[in-house]
Motif scaffolding. Structure first.
Motif, mmCIF file in Angstrom:
data_model
loop_
_atom_site.group_PDB
_atom_site.id
_atom_site.type_symbol
_atom_site.label_atom_id
_atom_site.label_comp_id
_atom_site.label_asym_id
_atom_site.label_seq_id
_atom_site.Cartn_x
_atom_site.Cartn_y
_atom_site.Cartn_z
ATOM 1 N N ASP A 27 0.450 -1.543 -0.381
ATOM 2 C CA ASP A 27 0.524 0.120 -0.033
ATOM 3 C C ASP A 27 0.703 0.848 0.376
ATOM 4 O O ASP A 27 1.666 1.024 -0.175
ATOM 5 N N ALA A 28 0.519 2.398 -0.440
ATOM 6 C CA ALA A 28 1.037 2.984 0.106
ATOM 7 C C ALA A 28 1.925 3.753 0.790
ATOM 8 O O ALA A 28 3.040 4.664 0.567
ATOM 9 N N ALA A 29 1.328 3.835 2.180
ATOM 10 C CA ALA A 29 2.160 3.904 3.459
ATOM 11 C C ALA A 29 3.210 2.941 3.421
ATOM 12 O O ALA A 29 4.133 3.500 3.478
ATOM 13 N N GLN A 35 10.539 2.831 0.885
ATOM 14 C CA GLN A 35 11.059 4.183 0.165
ATOM 15 C C GLN A 35 12.031 5.100 0.838
ATOM 16 O O GLN A 35 13.486 5.131 0.747
ATOM 17 N N ALA A 36 11.544 5.505 2.587
ATOM 18 C CA ALA A 36 12.639 6.144 3.403
ATOM 19 C C ALA A 36 13.554 5.473 3.738
ATOM 20 O O ALA A 36 14.610 5.621 4.115
ATOM 21 N N VAL A 40 13.067 0.044 -1.378
ATOM 22 C CA VAL A 40 13.076 0.380 -2.596
ATOM 23 C C VAL A 40 13.123 1.403 -3.109
ATOM 24 O O VAL A 40 13.259 2.619 -2.742
ATOM 25 N N SER A 41 13.560 1.878 -4.699
ATOM 26 C CA SER A 41 14.414 2.864 -5.200
ATOM 27 C C SER A 41 12.951 3.752 -5.681
ATOM 28 O O SER A 41 12.012 3.055 -6.032
#
Length: 69
Positions: A27-29, A35-36, A40-41
């Protein structure tokens, strides 16, 4: 939900281990957290988008109604 390719190993909230290179649906969260943490890039979608021919592309449209579909 978005499908992403992992740059490094990751254990999800359910305790399932995922290896670097594996593609997972998140999911987006979760994506933001991954990413943080550099797992994942940016722009990672799990798919090869080098030949994108969808909306906004400068190449010929390859979607519904196109000559090739």
């Amino acid at each position: 939900m978005v499908y992403v390719k992992l740059e490094s190993d990751w254990t999800d909230a359910d305790g399932v281990n995922h290896s670097a290179g594996e593609s997972v649906d998140v999911d987006a969260a979760t994506l933001a957290a991954l990413q943080a943490d550099g797992i994942v890039s940016e722009g990672s979608s799990g798919k090869d988008t080098t030949g994108w021919a969808g909306p906004g592309s400068t190449t010929a449209w390859a979607g519904p109604g196109s000559a090739g579909v």
